[in-house]
Motif scaffolding. Structure first.
Motif, mmCIF file in Angstrom:
data_model
loop_
_atom_site.group_PDB
_atom_site.id
_atom_site.type_symbol
_atom_site.label_atom_id
_atom_site.label_comp_id
_atom_site.label_asym_id
_atom_site.label_seq_id
_atom_site.Cartn_x
_atom_site.Cartn_y
_atom_site.Cartn_z
ATOM 1 N N TYR A 23 0.821 -1.208 0.000
ATOM 2 C CA TYR A 23 0.000 0.000 0.000
ATOM 3 C C TYR A 23 0.856 1.260 0.000
ATOM 4 O O TYR A 23 0.497 2.271 -0.603
ATOM 5 C CB TYR A 23 -0.942 0.015 1.203
ATOM 6 N N LEU A 27 0.630 4.339 -2.666
ATOM 7 C CA LEU A 27 0.528 5.731 -2.232
ATOM 8 C C LEU A 27 1.637 6.574 -2.883
ATOM 9 O O LEU A 27 1.371 7.624 -3.470
ATOM 10 C CB LEU A 27 0.636 5.766 -0.705
ATOM 11 N N HIS A 43 -7.000 12.075 0.807
ATOM 12 C CA HIS A 43 -8.357 11.651 0.448
ATOM 13 C C HIS A 43 -8.428 11.255 -1.036
ATOM 14 O O HIS A 43 -9.005 10.220 -1.373
ATOM 15 C CB HIS A 43 -9.358 12.770 0.760
ATOM 16 N N ALA A 46 -6.622 7.943 -1.533
ATOM 17 C CA ALA A 46 -7.428 6.840 -1.007
ATOM 18 C C ALA A 46 -8.541 6.473 -1.976
ATOM 19 O O ALA A 46 -8.796 5.289 -2.230
ATOM 20 C CB ALA A 46 -7.995 7.212 0.360
ATOM 21 N N ASP A 47 -9.206 7.481 -2.543
ATOM 22 C CA ASP A 47 -10.255 7.225 -3.525
ATOM 23 C C ASP A 47 -9.695 6.554 -4.781
ATOM 24 O O ASP A 47 -10.280 5.615 -5.310
ATOM 25 C CB ASP A 47 -10.951 8.525 -3.937
ATOM 26 N N HIS A 50 -8.485 2.967 -3.866
ATOM 27 C CA HIS A 50 -9.525 2.209 -3.156
ATOM 28 C C HIS A 50 -9.013 1.608 -1.846
ATOM 29 O O HIS A 50 -9.202 0.426 -1.556
ATOM 30 C CB HIS A 50 -10.103 1.104 -4.048
ATOM 31 N N LEU A 51 -8.351 2.460 -1.056
ATOM 32 C CA LEU A 51 -7.841 2.050 0.242
ATOM 33 C C LEU A 51 -8.324 3.015 1.318
ATOM 34 O O LEU A 51 -8.715 4.137 1.018
ATOM 35 C CB LEU A 51 -6.309 2.015 0.233
ATOM 36 N N SER A 52 -8.244 2.575 2.547
ATOM 37 C CA SER A 52 -8.674 3.376 3.686
ATOM 38 C C SER A 52 -7.766 4.587 3.870
ATOM 39 O O SER A 52 -6.541 4.455 3.960
ATOM 40 C CB SER A 52 -8.645 2.505 4.942
ATOM 41 N N GLU A 53 -8.384 5.755 3.956
ATOM 42 C CA GLU A 53 -7.612 6.980 4.203
ATOM 43 C C GLU A 53 -6.936 6.910 5.583
ATOM 44 O O GLU A 53 -5.811 7.383 5.750
ATOM 45 C CB GLU A 53 -8.535 8.196 4.120
ATOM 46 N N TYR A 55 -5.759 4.218 7.085
ATOM 47 C CA TYR A 55 -4.558 3.377 6.989
ATOM 48 C C TYR A 55 -3.454 4.113 6.231
ATOM 49 O O TYR A 55 -2.287 4.084 6.631
ATOM 50 C CB TYR A 55 -4.879 2.038 6.322
ATOM 51 N N LEU A 56 -3.816 4.791 5.160
ATOM 52 C CA LEU A 56 -2.819 5.543 4.395
ATOM 53 C C LEU A 56 -2.200 6.665 5.240
ATOM 54 O O LEU A 56 -1.025 6.976 5.076
ATOM 55 C CB LEU A 56 -3.437 6.113 3.115
ATOM 56 N N SER A 57 -2.979 7.235 6.160
ATOM 57 C CA SER A 57 -2.429 8.291 7.017
ATOM 58 C C SER A 57 -1.345 7.732 7.947
ATOM 59 O O SER A 57 -0.387 8.428 8.280
ATOM 60 C CB SER A 57 -3.528 8.995 7.812
#
Length: 144
Positions: A23, A27, A43, A46-47, A50-53, A55-57
């Motif tokens: 991931y 990113l 945001h 993430a869109d 297609h991953l959780s914002e 988790y990406l944070s």
């Protein structure tokens, strides 16, 4: 599956890439694609992937701490690569997200009590050096 070849042997190795690295690369590649466009919001990434914002944070924090990503707060802010995509190696990304690369437990500083008498350890050490060299020479630019 990856095949590494040396003059005297062919070694087949299966690697499992962690979710963090997988991931994290997605990113960073989104930031790399837009490296000439300015700041990118988490945001929107993430869109796009297609991953959780949320988790990406968590990942972006590790990447910022490693100096691979920078950010700007406020309206119109977001994230951007700290360097050009061709100047960020995959080894840097893996290290930022997972720590030093260790292919097997016995290569960790206190990983194996039989290390000093182990006949397999030199094979693992050579393989790890080969993988690290490969990741060191592959960059984000190579993945675009």
């Amino acid at each position: 599956m990856t095949v590494f070849s040396t003059p005297s042997t062919i070694l087949v190795v299966m690697f499992v890439v962690s979710t963090k690295v997988d991931y994290g690369l997605l990113l960073l590649l989104e930031l790399a694609k837009k490296s000439d466009s300015g700041y990118v919001s988490l945001h929107s990434i993430a869109d796009k992937v297609h991953l959780s914002e949320k988790y990406l944070s968590q990942l972006i924090l590790l990447l910022k701490q490693a100096g691979l990503v920078k950010s700007k707060e406020g309206k119109g802010g977001g994230y951007y690569l700290a360097r050009k995509p061709k100047a960020i190696s995959l080894l840097e990304v893996v290290t930022a997200l997972e720590g030093p690369m260790r292919l097997v437990r016995c290569l960790e500083p206190k990983g194996c009590p039989a290390n000093h008498n182990c006949l397999v350890n030199p094979v693992w050490a050579e393989l790890q050096q080969t993988v690290q060299k490969y990741f060191k020479h592959k960059t984000l630019q190579d993945l675009l």
